[in-house]
Design a protein around this motif. Structure first.
Motif, PDB file in Angstrom:
ATOM      1  N   THR A  50       0.840  -1.206   0.000  1.00  0.00           N
ATOM      2  CA  THR A  50       0.000   0.000   0.000  1.00  0.00           C
ATOM      3  C   THR A  50       0.872   1.253   0.000  1.00  0.00           C
ATOM      4  O   THR A  50       0.396   2.344  -0.304  1.00  0.00           O
ATOM      5  N   GLY A  51       2.131   1.088   0.423  1.00  0.00           N
ATOM      6  CA  GLY A  51       3.038   2.230   0.550  1.00  0.00           C
ATOM      7  C   GLY A  51       3.010   2.852   1.934  1.00  0.00           C
ATOM      8  O   GLY A  51       3.843   3.716   2.233  1.00  0.00           O
ATOM      9  N   GLY A  52       2.094   2.406   2.795  1.00  0.00           N
ATOM     10  CA  GLY A  52       1.956   3.022   4.124  1.00  0.00           C
ATOM     11  C   GLY A  52       3.239   2.984   4.943  1.00  0.00           C
ATOM     12  O   GLY A  52       3.627   3.990   5.549  1.00  0.00           O
ATOM     13  N   SER A  53       3.920   1.834   4.956  1.00  0.00           N
ATOM     14  CA  SER A  53       5.136   1.706   5.774  1.00  0.00           C
ATOM     15  C   SER A  53       6.234   2.631   5.252  1.00  0.00           C
ATOM     16  O   SER A  53       6.900   3.326   6.023  1.00  0.00           O
ATOM     17  N   ALA A  54       6.424   2.637   3.940  1.00  0.00           N
ATOM     18  CA  ALA A  54       7.490   3.459   3.364  1.00  0.00           C
ATOM     19  C   ALA A  54       7.198   4.951   3.541  1.00  0.00           C
ATOM     20  O   ALA A  54       8.095   5.735   3.880  1.00  0.00           O
ATOM     21  N   VAL A  55       5.942   5.357   3.338  1.00  0.00           N
ATOM     22  CA  VAL A  55       5.581   6.778   3.525  1.00  0.00           C
ATOM     23  C   VAL A  55       5.907   7.197   4.948  1.00  0.00           C
ATOM     24  O   VAL A  55       6.510   8.252   5.193  1.00  0.00           O
ATOM     25  N   HIS A  56       5.556   6.320   5.892  1.00  0.00           N
ATOM     26  CA  HIS A  56       5.783   6.638   7.292  1.00  0.00           C
ATOM     27  C   HIS A  56       7.277   6.710   7.618  1.00  0.00           C
ATOM     28  O   HIS A  56       7.732   7.622   8.320  1.00  0.00           O
ATOM     29  N   ALA A  57       8.048   5.771   7.071  1.00  0.00           N
ATOM     30  CA  ALA A  57       9.498   5.774   7.315  1.00  0.00           C
ATOM     31  C   ALA A  57      10.143   7.034   6.730  1.00  0.00           C
ATOM     32  O   ALA A  57      11.009   7.650   7.362  1.00  0.00           O
ATOM     33  N   VAL A  58       9.703   7.433   5.540  1.00  0.00           N
ATOM     34  CA  VAL A  58      10.268   8.655   4.932  1.00  0.00           C
ATOM     35  C   VAL A  58       9.873   9.878   5.769  1.00  0.00           C
ATOM     36  O   VAL A  58      10.683  10.792   5.965  1.00  0.00           O
ATOM     37  N   ASN A  59       8.642   9.897   6.297  1.00  0.00           N
ATOM     38  CA  ASN A  59       8.246  10.999   7.195  1.00  0.00           C
ATOM     39  C   ASN A  59       9.228  11.112   8.357  1.00  0.00           C
ATOM     40  O   ASN A  59       9.687  12.208   8.700  1.00  0.00           O
ATOM     41  N   LEU A 111       3.266   6.686  -2.520  1.00  0.00           N
ATOM     42  CA  LEU A 111       4.567   7.286  -2.180  1.00  0.00           C
ATOM     43  C   LEU A 111       4.796   8.575  -2.974  1.00  0.00           C
ATOM     44  O   LEU A 111       5.296   9.576  -2.441  1.00  0.00           O
ATOM     45  N   HIS A 112       4.424   8.546  -4.250  1.00  0.00           N
ATOM     46  CA  HIS A 112       4.560   9.755  -5.072  1.00  0.00           C
ATOM     47  C   HIS A 112       3.710  10.895  -4.523  1.00  0.00           C
ATOM     48  O   HIS A 112       4.121  12.055  -4.549  1.00  0.00           O
ATOM     49  N   ALA A 113       2.499  10.534  -4.037  1.00  0.00           N
ATOM     50  CA  ALA A 113       1.596  11.581  -3.526  1.00  0.00           C
ATOM     51  C   ALA A 113       2.195  12.219  -2.273  1.00  0.00           C
ATOM     52  O   ALA A 113       2.135  13.444  -2.096  1.00  0.00           O
ATOM     53  N   ALA A 114       2.790  11.405  -1.403  1.00  0.00           N
ATOM     54  CA  ALA A 114       3.330  11.924  -0.133  1.00  0.00           C
ATOM     55  C   ALA A 114       4.717  12.537  -0.306  1.00  0.00           C
ATOM     56  O   ALA A 114       5.048  13.528   0.345  1.00  0.00           O
ATOM     57  N   HIS A 115       5.532  11.921  -1.164  1.00  0.00           N
ATOM     58  CA  HIS A 115       6.933  12.352  -1.316  1.00  0.00           C
ATOM     59  C   HIS A 115       7.276  12.343  -2.813  1.00  0.00           C
ATOM     60  O   HIS A 115       7.928  11.409  -3.304  1.00  0.00           O
ATOM     61  N   PRO A 116       6.840  13.379  -3.543  1.00  0.00           N
ATOM     62  CA  PRO A 116       6.923  13.350  -5.018  1.00  0.00           C
ATOM     63  C   PRO A 116       8.332  13.154  -5.572  1.00  0.00           C
ATOM     64  O   PRO A 116       8.484  12.593  -6.653  1.00  0.00           O
ATOM     65  N   ASP A 117       9.364  13.602  -4.852  1.00  0.00           N
ATOM     66  CA  ASP A 117      10.704  13.544  -5.436  1.00  0.00           C
ATOM     67  C   ASP A 117      11.524  12.345  -4.977  1.00  0.00           C
ATOM     68  O   ASP A 117      12.713  12.255  -5.291  1.00  0.00           O
TER      69      ASP A 117
END
Ligand code: PRP
Ligand code: URA
Length: 215
Positions: free
Chosen positions: A142-151, A176-182
């Motif tokens: 889902t990308g949830g774990s990676a989005v959170h780790a990048v946060n 992931l693109h939506a939360a951290h586009p670059d």
């Protein structure tokens, strides 16, 4: 239908035959955890070379046995951050290329019903923000774990973050693109989709269970 690389900005797909050969063996449900672990580390090592192709370098004057010359060395210490548990199984492959790297840890698991990430641990080196960070997790669902780790890494001041994973779902890349586009994403395969239990299809099953034999 455009290729996955064309569909997803800042995604590098490693379609090298050797990597795809090893990944196919990993996907096979008959593959036992000893071989699964070995192959995951080997693929991580093969991917590491390219992940680092644009690391910043600085000039260094040295003297070879023959002459003086200006060489280059990596400008900063790289920190590798595995997402526990499964990211741990890519560390030997990465550290073989980066023996001097610092290592941080993020412990995140998905709630079994909601698939939402639950963080239970985070510990980063004090100077992590000074250099590049390679965030490591074989699965991007889902990308949830990676989005959170990048946060968490961004809250610690990190700016140069690169994610390396083995298999991704299109849904995870989109999140992931939506939360951290670059954020650059390095991945061996972008699979078809998620199923109703948020597992990647065809995927390889539960990576942590297959690595550690806990299923
Ligand atoms: C797996 C995997 C990722 C996460 C991916 O971990 O290693 O961290 O799921 O899913 P997501 O993109 O939907 O967040 P898991 O939650 O199974 O924890 P574990 O490694 O401790 O088994
Ligand atoms: N985590 C895994 O280990 N596998 C999946 O397919 C999805 C999340």
């Amino acid at each position: 239908m455009p290729s996955p690389s064309a569909r997803f900005k800042s995604v590098r797909i490693y379609d090298h035959p050797l990597i795809q050969h090893k990944l196919t063996i990993m996907r096979d449900q008959r593959t036992e955890h000893e071989q699964f672990r070995q192959l995951l580390n080997q693929i991580a090592g093969l991917m590491a070379y390219d992940i680092c192709s644009n690391l910043p370098v600085t000039s260094h004057e040295i003297e070879t046995p023959i002459a003086r010359m200006t060489g280059v060395k990596l400008a900063n210490t790289t920190t590798i951050v595995p997402i526990l548990r499964a990211g741990l199984a890519m560390m030997d492959g990465l550290l073989a290329l980066f023996p001097e790297a610092h290592v941080g840890h993020v412990g995140i698991f998905r709630d079994e019903k909601t698939a939402k990430p639950v963080t239970y641990y985070a510990k980063f080196p004090a100077n992590i923000a000074h250099g590049p960070v390679i965030l490591v997790d074989p699965m991007l669902a889902t990308g949830g774990s990676a989005v959170h780790a990048v946060n968490l890494l961004k809250e610690a001041g990190c700016r140069d973050i690169r994610l390396v994973c083995l298999v991704a779902a299109p849904e995870g890349i989109t999140a992931l693109h939506a939360a951290h586009p670059d954020l650059p994403i390095h991945v061996a395969s972008v699979d078809e989709r998620l199923n109703e239990r948020f597992y990647i299809v065809p995927g390889l099953g539960d990576a942590g269970d297959r690595i550690f034999g806990t299923q």
